[in-house]
Design a protein around this motif. Structure first.
Motif, PDB file in Angstrom:
ATOM      1  N   UNK A  41      16.442 -18.054  45.365  1.00  0.00           N
ATOM      2  CA  UNK A  41      15.419 -17.597  44.418  1.00  0.00           C
ATOM      3  C   UNK A  41      14.084 -17.657  45.152  1.00  0.00           C
ATOM      4  N   UNK A  42      13.524 -16.478  45.411  1.00  0.00           N
ATOM      5  CA  UNK A  42      12.218 -16.439  46.071  1.00  0.00           C
ATOM      6  C   UNK A  42      11.154 -16.288  44.995  1.00  0.00           C
ATOM      7  N   UNK A  43      10.258 -17.243  44.904  1.00  0.00           N
ATOM      8  CA  UNK A  43       9.183 -17.159  43.918  1.00  0.00           C
ATOM      9  C   UNK A  43       7.876 -16.840  44.636  1.00  0.00           C
ATOM     10  N   UNK A  44       7.023 -16.104  43.944  1.00  0.00           N
ATOM     11  CA  UNK A  44       5.702 -15.747  44.479  1.00  0.00           C
ATOM     12  C   UNK A  44       4.632 -16.078  43.443  1.00  0.00           C
ATOM     13  N   UNK A  45       4.831 -17.205  42.770  1.00  0.00           N
ATOM     14  CA  UNK A  45       3.922 -17.580  41.686  1.00  0.00           C
ATOM     15  C   UNK A  45       2.661 -18.281  42.172  1.00  0.00           C
ATOM     16  N   UNK A  46       2.683 -18.755  43.390  1.00  0.00           N
ATOM     17  CA  UNK A  46       1.534 -19.533  43.853  1.00  0.00           C
ATOM     18  C   UNK A  46       1.104 -19.070  45.241  1.00  0.00           C
ATOM     19  N   UNK A  47       0.472 -17.882  45.299  1.00  0.00           N
ATOM     20  CA  UNK A  47      -0.010 -17.400  46.601  1.00  0.00           C
ATOM     21  C   UNK A  47      -0.990 -18.406  47.201  1.00  0.00           C
ATOM     22  N   UNK A  48      -1.001 -18.464  48.503  1.00  0.00           N
ATOM     23  CA  UNK A  48      -1.949 -19.378  49.136  1.00  0.00           C
ATOM     24  C   UNK A  48      -3.355 -18.798  49.055  1.00  0.00           C
TER      25      UNK A  48
END
Lengths: 290, 163, 782
Positions: free
Chosen positions: C720-727
């Motif tokens: 599961x790849x999440x992208x909820x917290x971009x740096x």
């Protein structure tokens, strides 16, 4: 990891090969090479001469005649695995072969090579012991038979004189309706087993065990027939409790210790695998399992 | 005596390579060094990793576990022989599309093993396929994409065969 | 083995804004690799080359009395044999800058001088016409060693290393808050003794070094390089007394790195020195046994850890003392793994007080350094074991316990009063609780608990476990990228990064394509070469996509701006109405005329173009991305295991890695990284271990003894790849994806095995061996 130098010999007949063995100092036979080549590459084996058996005529072949299976020493493991005749007459061997190395090594590896390398965990040696095989040995004086029970002299040491070679293995077949099973435990698929167990059962018309063979690989320097277990089985009606009792005979056997596993663990595996193999063999003898 | 040279011919991907080698030279080294076909990789030289898998008379074998002199005159196939000109084989294509390689070092061995599977048993079941592929080590992919690639290539070949 | 979410996505050749980043395009790297046309170290050959073979110590510890090379030198075809006297002027191999003091005396000489300290230590080097012959000659070198007792337990009191020096070069101490007060007021104190086994990267390609000296240009070249070309170039130059500009390193294809390849090793210097002195190209290819003995090991640590908690299970303090088994010498990483372990141990949890003492200890084993998720694989195991133990002690559900302690999103960026690798730890972004929920949902945790109960009722020994982790990535301080469009319109991207096979070329090309407005597949990516770019920081610490990716973004934006600026007056339009698609400058509104290709613009900007008079010619830009702080990806691992009661074997049936990486440039490659990383973590959890006997003889020196997972050992893996917290620290919001798949595998499988056994805290050691499990099963038996 490159092999040291050696002189290469490429005989065409058994007689030539035997003559070379008699004539050359520090010579080794090269069969499938799947065990010897790594030893050469790691330079733990230093033969001055390698006698390649791959072009020797007449060492290859599978026959089933008069209740006896005969397999030529240079028969590839893959050919044995795929032989319909063996699957029918000696399914224990077919089953064991699926555990021998991998497709690529079985394409090269031979039964004679396995027997002579005599690794304590080698599946084919365990099967040979389970089936009371006879090893056909050629030497300068002609041919002789060696019972599998007499074949291992010690750790990875077959009962062969320096000028002798294995030409075939003969296996007396069990009755058609026998039950069989080969089980082993290895850390990964295809690795040498830590312990393996081979079981064969024949039931009489009353459903009692008429004949039994119980063999362990990987516990000692050579495969071990567990005669106490066999004795405990014969004449009895097969039940899970009986198999547990027979398997318990394995817990007391002397087992070797190496970096892969301590002795106590091998003893435990021996008992577990024996019980499972017997249960499976029984299910097959009664037609309840394929 | 031990360094005696042997004149042999390796027939690789249909092309003859007359070479002169010591008996101790492995088939893998001869393919790489004498024939100049460096696509066949050495990962262990003791017959466990499968990186050097080639087809010998169409059967997959480990080229580190044979001497070159033993392969004299036999038909050898290596990764360099899989593509036809610019056209990749279905398995090569599937490896790219399924991301079945990362560093690419084990790839030639898997491609040759997979090619043999597809030629001999294209309808192979999952369990047997995993068992056969377990003969080769990959340190990058975790294997799932390699399996997927073999299946995808089998499907593509079936489709092609039908069409 | 199933469960991918992304397939290849090549229907469109990514060609412009919004079309390249985030797409699962196939890799630029693959075509030569599937054709057998790669260039790995062993594939590099030069005319007149000679082959090097290293003679290695066969005892773990001893005084080196004599090395007699007479017979080896006499063998026809042998060019030279070197012992330590022949390389006396070459200093020991250094380590990279660190604030830890006092490590210098523990560095490894190129060839052993008066002592050998591990089996496999280089003692002599043989140079011969052929690799087979070199090995023959090496066998003839007679080495006389007087044995000394071997130190094999890093947790035992330190022994003597050399007169006046003992085997503990340093203790890495970190901490904050009042730990003693926290323990004094704690509701409960939980204490554990946990160990992680020695294992390592073990790439499928062994190391190689091919050196040649070009006298005509006074240039020393080293081929087969990887990972840290520029640092290695500078150090090789310094150690051999040459200006750095006279030494160049070249990276070809690299058969896996994982942290161990591309460090500066004795063999690299031997090959370089020999190429200079013997005036022949020198080729060295490590064999697999050498790879097991000579290439960095990793991971071996023992932790004695205590936690103070309140009645609700909230952490008040952690106090950890650990022993790091560094092996025989300090290598190029210095004390980095200890530093990482100490700094990253707190993971995702709020922690008021913390004290750690990392004992950096030398033993008579192969030297150790980083391996994928260094210091984190170990401390995630330790920390998550600790969390499970707290949950057990307080009878709180382990998931609920974690929830209570997770740093909240509102607290981000969350500074910890700690530093790691010289930079302050500031957790830059994250929604830890959300990802935990997503992971539980995806793994079907609730239904799974029910099915586990049912299976147990029918006699099976099954269990599930999970672990939370925080990774780090994007180590600064800088990386540069130069992008040039040539007069044919071809884009070349030159980076100071390296590639160890993970797909760097493709990822950088995608970012460049997105920013510049060109197809990604035609971009030529150059990396790993010191002759093409003056500086570089290589490929490690999950830094390439973050650092070089950001630099690529900036350089491509700069080239784009230059192109538009040049084209606008020629097209008689304002730059604002222009865009670039497929390498063609055209109107944003979709009108196809007027337009101008990048090739035409590049020609306009050439050195012979009158328009460029007085300016630096070329459609080219070099940009450097700087970063003071690392960025912190995070994730959850969930495992379902089944134990065979008869054999003690643990089978992982299902596994999930949930990983928030801020932004996935190429989801297919991210999944590949996670899946491969997981396989390595699985190895360390159940299979792989470098074992030694009581005299220090290594027992894992072949692929038959060192058990790398094969296809049969792999469970069904879901990613599961999440992208909820971009740096917030870089323009694309990227966090590294290289190590999250590995990080928590030992921890999650340990928890699952505990659960299956019904014995909380049973697993204290990795790898989890069948015999150990059988003993635990016995313990549970009535």
């Amino acid at each position: 990891m490159k092999p040291a130098g050696f002189a290469y010999h490429d005989p065409q007949t058994v007689a030539e090969a035997v003559a070379l063995l008699g004539r050359l100092e520090n010579a080794r036979l090269l069969a499938g090479g799947q065990s010897l080549m790594p030893m050469l590459a790691m330079r733990v084996a230093f033969p001055d001469h390698l006698i390649d058996l791959n072009r020797v005529e007449g060492l290859d072949g599978i026959t089933v005649e008069q209740g006896v299976l005969r397999i030529g020493a240079m028969t590839r493991q893959r050919s044995i695995e795929r032989s319909a005749a063996i699957r029918e007459a000696c399914p224990l061997m077919t089953e064991a072969l699926t555990h021998v190395g991998h497709l690529q090594t079985r394409n090269r590896g031979t039964i004679g090579g396995s027997l002579c390398h005599l690794d304590p965990s080698a599946e084919l040696v365990t099967v040979a012991a389970a089936l009371d095989a006879t090893i056909e040995v050629a030497g300068p004086e002609g041919q002789r038979d060696v019972a599998i029970a007499d074949f291992p002299l010690g750790f990875m040491t077959p009962a062969l004189a320096p000028e002798e070679m294995v030409v075939a293995i003969r296996i007396p077949l069990w009755p058609r309706e026998h039950g069989y099973s080969f089980m082993e435990f290895a850390r990964r698929h295809g690795d040498y087993a830590i312990v393996s167990a081979a079981a064969l059962l024949v039931l009489d018309s009353a459903g009692r065990i008429a004949r039994a063979s119980v063999t362990l690989g990987g516990v000692g320097a050579a495969p071990l027939r567990v005669t106490t277990a066999e004795t405990a089985l014969v004449g009895e009606a097969p039940t899970p409790a009986l198999f547990r009792a027979a398997a318990a005979c394995c817990e007391g056997i002397e087992a070797m210790e190496d970096p892969q596993a301590p002795a106590w663990y091998r003893q435990r595996l021996a008992a577990v695998l024996t019980r499972r193999a017997l249960e499976r063999a029984w299910a097959r003898a009664t037609g309840e399992a394929a | 005596m031990t360094h005696e040279l042997h004149d042999i011919t390796l027939v690789v991907n249909g092309r003859s390579h007359p070479i002169r080698v010591e008996a101790r030279r492995t088939l893998a080294d001869a393919i790489r060094e004498e024939c100049g076909l460096t696509g066949t990789h050495l990962g262990c030289e003791h017959g466990v990793c499968g990186a050097c898998t080639v087809l010998l008379d169409d059967q997959p074998v480990r080229a580190c576990l044979m001497f070159a002199v033993q392969a004299d005159g036999r038909a050898i196939r290596t990764v360099e022989g899989l593509a036809h000109g610019d056209t990749l084989s279905p398995l090569q294509k599937a490896f790219i599309e399924q991301h079945a390689l990362q560093c690419g070092y084990c790839t030639p061995g898997f491609l040759m093993l997979g090619t043999a599977i597809l030629e001999q048993n294209p309808d192979i079941g999952d369990e047997e396929l995993i068992e056969i592929l377990s003969s080769n080590l990959c340190r990058c992919t975790g294997y799932a994409n390699i399996l997927r690639a073999v299946r995808a290539a089998a499907a593509a070949m079936r489709e092609e065969g039908v069409a | 083995m199933d469960g991918t979410t992304h397939g290849p996505d090549d229907a469109r050749m990514a060609a412009g804004p919004g079309e390249a980043v985030g797409r699962a395009v196939t890799r630029l790297e693959d075509p030569p690799l599937v054709r057998g046309r790669g260039l790995f170290a062993a594939d590099v050959n030069f005319p007149r080359q000679i082959h090097m073979r290293v003679v290695r110590a066969e005892l773990a510890h001893g005084l080196l009395r004599s090395v007699d090379a007479t017979a080896a030198r006499a063998l026809p075809g042998v060019v030279a044999v070197w012992t330590s006297a022949d390389v006396a002027e070459i200093p020991s191999i250094p380590f990279r800058a660190t604030k830890v003091q006092g490590l210098e005396p523990y560095c490894q000489p190129v060839l052993a001088r008066d002592r050998v300290r591990y089996v496999g230590e280089p003692i002599a080097a043989v140079f011969a016409e052929d690799a087979y012959l070199a090995e023959d000659a090496a066998d003839l070198v007679a080495v006389d060693i007087e044995p000394l007792p071997a130190v094999l337990d890093a947790a035992a009191p330190p022994a003597e290393f050399a007169p006046g020096l003992h085997t503990e070069p340093t203790i890495v101490r970190k901490g904050f808050g009042d730990v003693d007060a926290a323990f004094a007021m704690a509701h409960a104190v939980i204490e554990l003794d946990l160990s992680v086994g020695r294992h390592s990267g073990v790439p499928l390609e062994t190391r190689g070094a091919i050196a040649r000296y070009d006298a005509a240009r006074d240039l020393l070249e080293l081929h087969g390089a990887a990972k840290k070309q520029h640092w290695n170039r500078d150090e090789i130059a310094r150690l051999l007394g040459r200006p750095p500009s006279s030494v160049h390193l070249f990276e070809g294809h690299v058969g896996g790195g994982f942290g161990v390849r591309g460090e500066l090793y004795p063999e690299d210097l031997l090959a370089c020195a020999a190429a200079l002195r013997l005036d022949r190209p020198v080729k060295w290819i490590e064999d697999r046994r050498e790879n097991f003995l000579a290439t960095n090991h990793s991971r071996q640590q023992r932790h004695r850890i205590r936690a103070a908690v309140d009645a609700e299970g909230r952490l008040l303090a952690i106090d950890d003392v650990f022993f790091h088994d560094q092996g025989a010498y300090v290598r190029t990483h210095g004390a980095r793994v200890v530093d990482l372990a100490a700094g990253m141990l707190p993971g995702p949890y709020r922690l008021p007080a913390y004290r750690v003492a990392g004992h950096f200890r030398l033993t008579n084993k192969t030297p150790a350094a980083t391996y994928r998720a260094p210091g984190r694989y170990e401390t995630t195991f330790v920390r998550e074991r600790l969390m499970d133990a707290i949950a057990t002690r307080l009878a709180i559900d382990p998931i609920e316990l974690r929830r209570r302690n997770l740093v909240a999103t509102a607290e981000m960026p969350y500074p910890r009063p700690l530093d790691v690798l010289g930079s302050d730890v500031v957790l830059d972004s994250g929604d830890y609780a959300k990802l935990l929920d997503q992971a539980l949902d995806r793994f079907g945790w609730k239904a799974l608990r029910e099915s586990i109960a049912a299976r147990r009722a029918s006699g099976e020994c099954v269990g599930a476990g999970l672990a939370f982790f925080v990774e780090k990535s994007g180590l600064g301080p800088s990386d540069g990228v130069r992008i040039t469009v040539d007069h044919t319109g071809t884009v070349e991207l030159v980076s100071g990064a390296a590639s160890v096979g993970q797909g760097v070329d493709t990822v950088l090309a995608q970012i460049c394509a997105e920013a510049l407005g060109v197809g990604y597949s035609g971009i030529r990516v150059v990396r790993g070469r010191t002759d093409r770019i003056e500086f570089g920081n290589g490929a490690h610490a999950s830094r390439v996509t973050v650092m070089s990716g950001s630099a690529t973004w900036q350089a491509a934006q700069a080239v784009r701006a230059m192109a538009l600026e040049t084209a606008a007056p020629l097209l008689q339009l304002s730059p604002e109405v222009l865009t670039i698609r497929d390498g063609i400058v055209q109107r944003k509104d979709g009108a196809t005329e007027p337009s101008m290709t990048l090739a035409e613009i590049a020609r306009q900007m050439g050195p012979n173009s009158p328009a460029m008079r007085g300016r630096t010619p070329g459609l080219t830009a070099e940009k450097w991305f700087w970063s003071d702080h690392m960025t912190y990806p995070y994730g959850v691992h969930c495992a379902l295991v089944c134990i065979d009661r008869g054999t003690g074997a643990v089978k992982v049936e299902r596994y999930l890695v949930a990983n928030d990486i801020g932004r996935a440039i190429n989801p297919m490659l991210v999944e590949g990284q996670i899946a491969g990383g997981f396989a390595q973590g699985l190895g360390g959890a159940l299979y792989e271990e470098f074992r030694y006997d009581e005299t220090g003889q290594p027992l894992s020196t072949t692929f038959a003894d060192y058990l790398i997972p094969t296809a049969t050992e792999m469970p069904a893996l879901d990613v599961l790849i999440a992208e909820d917290a971009p740096s917030p620290l870089n323009p694309l919001g990227i966090k590294g994806a290289g190590e999250g798949g590995t990080n928590a595998v030992g921890a999650a499988i340990a928890a699952a095995v505990d659960d299956a056994l019904g014995q909380p805290g049973a697993v204290t050691t990795l790898p989890i061996l069948p015999g150990t499990v059988m003993r635990l099963l016995d313990r549970a038996a009535p």
